[in-house]
Motif scaffolding. Sequence first.
Motif, short mmCIF file in Angstrom:
data_model
loop_
_atom_site.label_atom_id
_atom_site.label_comp_id
_atom_site.label_asym_id
_atom_site.label_seq_id
_atom_site.Cartn_x
_atom_site.Cartn_y
_atom_site.Cartn_z
N ILE A 1 0.95 -1.17 0.26
CA ILE A 1 0.02 -0.02 -0.01
C ILE A 1 0.92 1.28 0.18
O ILE A 1 0.42 2.26 -0.56
N SER A 2 1.91 1.28 0.49
CA SER A 2 2.83 2.31 0.78
C SER A 2 4.29 1.99 0.70
O SER A 2 4.64 0.72 1.02
N LYS A 3 5.30 2.88 0.32
CA LYS A 3 6.55 2.61 0.18
C LYS A 3 7.31 4.04 0.34
O LYS A 3 7.28 4.85 -0.50
N GLY A 4 8.15 4.04 1.58
CA GLY A 4 8.68 5.34 1.98
C GLY A 4 7.50 6.41 1.98
O GLY A 4 6.95 6.34 2.92
N ASN A 5 7.74 7.33 1.40
CA ASN A 5 6.73 8.54 1.12
C ASN A 5 5.82 8.51 0.05
O ASN A 5 5.24 9.47 -0.29
N VAL A 6 5.35 7.20 -0.27
CA VAL A 6 4.35 7.02 -1.65
C VAL A 6 3.38 6.09 -0.94
O VAL A 6 3.61 5.01 -0.37
N CYS A 7 1.99 6.55 -1.39
CA CYS A 7 1.12 5.59 -1.01
C CYS A 7 -0.02 5.65 -2.09
O CYS A 7 0.03 6.55 -3.26
N VAL A 8 -0.86 4.78 -1.95
CA VAL A 8 -2.17 4.75 -2.97
C VAL A 8 -3.29 4.75 -2.12
O VAL A 8 -3.65 4.47 -1.02
N LEU A 9 -4.46 5.42 -2.72
CA LEU A 9 -5.82 5.74 -2.19
C LEU A 9 -6.89 5.36 -3.22
O LEU A 9 -6.50 5.34 -4.40
N GLY A 10 -7.94 5.20 -2.87
CA GLY A 10 -9.22 5.09 -3.47
C GLY A 10 -9.06 3.69 -4.41
O GLY A 10 -8.62 2.77 -4.25
N ASP A 11 -9.50 4.00 -5.90
CA ASP A 11 -9.77 2.96 -6.74
C ASP A 11 -8.02 2.30 -7.06
O ASP A 11 -7.97 1.36 -7.41
N ALA A 12 -7.13 3.15 -7.00
CA ALA A 12 -5.79 2.72 -6.84
C ALA A 12 -5.26 1.50 -6.02
O ALA A 12 -4.32 0.69 -6.02
N LEU A 13 -5.97 1.65 -4.82
CA LEU A 13 -5.70 0.80 -3.57
C LEU A 13 -6.63 -0.26 -3.60
O LEU A 13 -6.20 -1.49 -3.31
N VAL B 1 6.67 10.93 7.87
CA VAL B 1 5.73 10.80 6.76
C VAL B 1 5.51 9.06 6.42
O VAL B 1 4.74 8.72 6.30
N SER B 2 6.92 8.69 6.49
CA SER B 2 6.88 7.14 5.99
C SER B 2 5.86 6.50 7.04
O SER B 2 5.59 5.64 6.80
N GLU B 3 6.43 6.71 8.32
CA GLU B 3 5.67 6.06 9.37
C GLU B 3 4.11 6.17 9.38
O GLU B 3 3.07 5.42 9.48
N ALA B 4 3.76 7.36 8.74
CA ALA B 4 2.49 7.74 8.84
C ALA B 4 1.60 6.76 7.79
O ALA B 4 0.52 6.51 7.88
N LEU B 5 2.50 6.91 6.63
CA LEU B 5 1.86 5.91 5.46
C LEU B 5 1.79 4.47 5.88
O LEU B 5 0.90 3.70 5.60
N GLU B 6 2.83 3.94 6.51
CA GLU B 6 2.98 2.76 7.26
C GLU B 6 1.53 2.25 7.88
O GLU B 6 0.86 1.39 7.82
N ASN B 7 1.35 3.42 8.83
CA ASN B 7 0.25 3.28 9.54
C ASN B 7 -1.07 3.25 8.93
O ASN B 7 -2.06 2.70 9.15
N LEU B 8 -1.12 3.80 7.77
CA LEU B 8 -2.31 4.04 6.90
C LEU B 8 -2.43 2.62 6.35
O LEU B 8 -3.71 2.18 6.14
N ALA B 9 -1.56 2.05 5.89
CA ALA B 9 -1.43 0.58 5.54
C ALA B 9 -2.00 -0.14 6.36
O ALA B 9 -2.99 -1.10 5.99
#
Length: 352
Positions: free
Chosen positions: A236-248, A289-297
């Motif tokens: 779902i995420s890698k470093g400071n990049v993630c995806v949402l919506g239909d991409a996810l 930011v990376s940790e936030a995106l990992e938490n999102l995942a």
Amino acid sequence: MEDIVIVGAGIAGLATSLGLHRLGVRSVVLESADGLRASGFALGIWANGWRALDAIGLGNILREKHNKISGDDLEYRCVNRGVLLETLENELPRGTIRYSSKVVHIHSEGRVKSLHLSDATVLRTKVLIGCDGVNSVVSKFLGFSKPAYAGRTEVRGFVCFKDGHGFEPKFMQFFGEGVRFGVIPCDGCNVYWFLTFTPSSQEKEMVKDPTKVKQLVLMKFGKASDKIRRMVWGNISKGNVCVLGDALHPMTPEMGQGGCSALEDSVVLARLLAGALRRSDGDNEHRAVSEALENLARERRWRCFDLISSSYIVGFMQESDGVLVQFLRDKFMAGVVLKRACFDCGDLALEV
């Protein structure tokens, strides 16, 4: 000479030995391997199994380490097989289990049975208990025929998320095109999954080769649903990049949750990302930011998987003409849709 010998240090063998020990009866357990074998990774234990574990004094010890799966009032937990075996072993007197003790032949001497081991040791026992699995030497001694092949194959996996997986304590299963796929969290970090199918002749050969098992599993995920496959194996995420919506979480339209779930993604991401930026300074901003995106995942993974699989199943039911499927569709489908619509992603309040 031993009073009681148990062949096999699996769940049945160790639980039997512990039960006898609790009642003041000594036994010896022979295990062919050089240590505990946790093959299968995990297992689901229902209320009847927990009653048995309570009876031998292990229920509460194991409950503390495994989450109760939400749903019916009937107790169900996914238990790490290694943890179960280690707990059983720890409760037994030292020396009860004799590893590297493979039984190759059993000979009857009237009421006494002699066990010939691979290292040329011979044990004699008054009581012999076979708990040595489907290829049991003891079963063969009793005249049992070889187990029949049922035509189904199962591949199992166990994944540890060191920072937590974020899945809800639910047992999710996906069915489609001859494939059954399930995911069950054991605790906050460990997840057990399985894939069951009827293999073709070519696939039977692939199963025999461990290097080809992953290839086969990924292929089966592709047959079941490419969306499910990407959700399970993708990032779902890698470093400071993630995806949402239909991409996810691209999904079929039957649940009507595409836009709603995208809005959920947005609220959760905004809350996590803004909070991380507020707590960071210039030096550690990228890490925050990376940790936030990992938490999102972690927070969104299970919700997305639930919606994707439910949408696929609802669509399958809507297009099926079978009497049973029609009955299930008319009886339960509305409830499935409404239950997913009751989800609360929370507000934008930031943690102080």
